[in-house]
Design a protein around this motif. Sequence first.
Motif, short mmCIF file in Angstrom:
data_model
loop_
_atom_site.label_atom_id
_atom_site.label_comp_id
_atom_site.label_asym_id
_atom_site.label_seq_id
_atom_site.Cartn_x
_atom_site.Cartn_y
_atom_site.Cartn_z
N ARG A 1 23.86 -25.23 -3.27
CA ARG A 1 23.90 -26.35 -4.30
C ARG A 1 24.52 -26.01 -5.41
NH1 ARG A 1 19.46 -29.32 -2.98
NH2 ARG A 1 19.23 -30.19 -5.20
N LEU A 2 25.61 -25.96 -5.43
CA LEU A 2 26.75 -25.72 -6.44
C LEU A 2 27.73 -26.88 -6.32
CD1 LEU A 2 27.29 -21.88 -5.98
CD2 LEU A 2 26.14 -23.39 -7.73
N TYR A 3 28.24 -27.48 -7.34
CA TYR A 3 28.83 -28.56 -7.62
C TYR A 3 29.90 -28.46 -8.90
CZ TYR A 3 25.27 -30.53 -4.50
OH TYR A 3 24.46 -30.67 -3.43
N PHE A 4 31.21 -29.11 -8.56
CA PHE A 4 32.05 -29.61 -9.80
C PHE A 4 31.98 -30.90 -9.90
CE2 PHE A 4 35.98 -30.26 -11.65
CZ PHE A 4 36.09 -29.31 -12.86
N ASN A 5 31.62 -31.23 -10.91
CA ASN A 5 31.16 -32.71 -11.27
C ASN A 5 30.28 -33.23 -10.07
OD1 ASN A 5 32.53 -32.77 -13.71
ND2 ASN A 5 34.37 -33.39 -12.63
N ASP A 6 30.79 -34.07 -9.29
CA ASP A 6 30.04 -34.52 -8.14
C ASP A 6 30.52 -34.07 -6.83
OD1 ASP A 6 32.20 -36.01 -8.05
OD2 ASP A 6 31.48 -37.95 -7.64
N ARG A 7 31.37 -33.05 -6.90
CA ARG A 7 32.01 -32.68 -5.33
C ARG A 7 31.23 -31.17 -5.46
NH1 ARG A 7 36.60 -35.16 -3.80
NH2 ARG A 7 36.56 -37.18 -4.71
N GLU A 8 30.89 -31.02 -4.01
CA GLU A 8 30.01 -29.85 -3.56
C GLU A 8 31.30 -28.64 -3.30
OE1 GLU A 8 27.09 -28.21 -0.18
OE2 GLU A 8 27.84 -30.26 0.09
N LEU A 9 30.93 -27.56 -3.91
CA LEU A 9 31.55 -26.31 -3.82
C LEU A 9 31.32 -25.48 -2.49
CD1 LEU A 9 31.77 -25.45 -7.64
CD2 LEU A 9 33.45 -26.59 -6.22
N GLY A 10 32.05 -24.83 -1.62
CA GLY A 10 31.82 -23.88 -1.05
C GLY A 10 31.71 -22.77 -1.51
#
Length: 209
Positions: free
Chosen positions: A84-93
């Motif tokens: 559940r990690l995002y940069f703005n609205d994009r999910e981060l792996g």
Amino acid sequence: MNYLALCQTTRQRAGMSGTGPAQVTGNSGEMARLVDWVRQAWIELQGGHRGEWNALWRPLDLAVSAGTAELDPPADLNHLVRDRLYFNDRELGWHAWRDLPRLPGDSDRPKAIAHRPDGKLVLWPAPKDAGTLLGEYYATPQVLTNDADEPWLPRHLQDAIVYQALVYYAAYEDAPEIYQDAMDSVGDYRLRMANELLPAWDLTAGPMA
């Protein structure tokens, strides 16, 4: 109960002679050990289930400057909720630090994140534009320090701390009867804590559209 009351209750149930402690600081001998056992008992109980108790959940919201890949984490960070990690609205792996790519990426926005051994959070690649790292994390366990400190544990479950401290006391005093009773009680309270204080899972929910 506050920290001092937990210590006094533990002394009473252990059958220790005398009174006290009168405070949680400045003690020596038996009372110093008692105060330490209660503090350590609460830390140990919070360590169960990876520390993912509802009371330790926190939202993550960190401003990220353009071109910045290294971030200081929240001071109380224990561990991130990796999916559940995002940069703005994009999910981060999520990547283990050693698995994070070392070469610059060809994207304008981060695609991955890692927790570096020195504590820094590292985005890969660095963002071209400023943005926000959003997500969730669990905080470090609460440490009882002062007389009036209250554990976040609800009152009806606070005897778990007392019984865990009694486990330490009984082991130190070689008191098998107290040890076994305290261990049994701690087991019961740990189960109740798990049932009441961990995030609920909705097993009836279908896949998200």
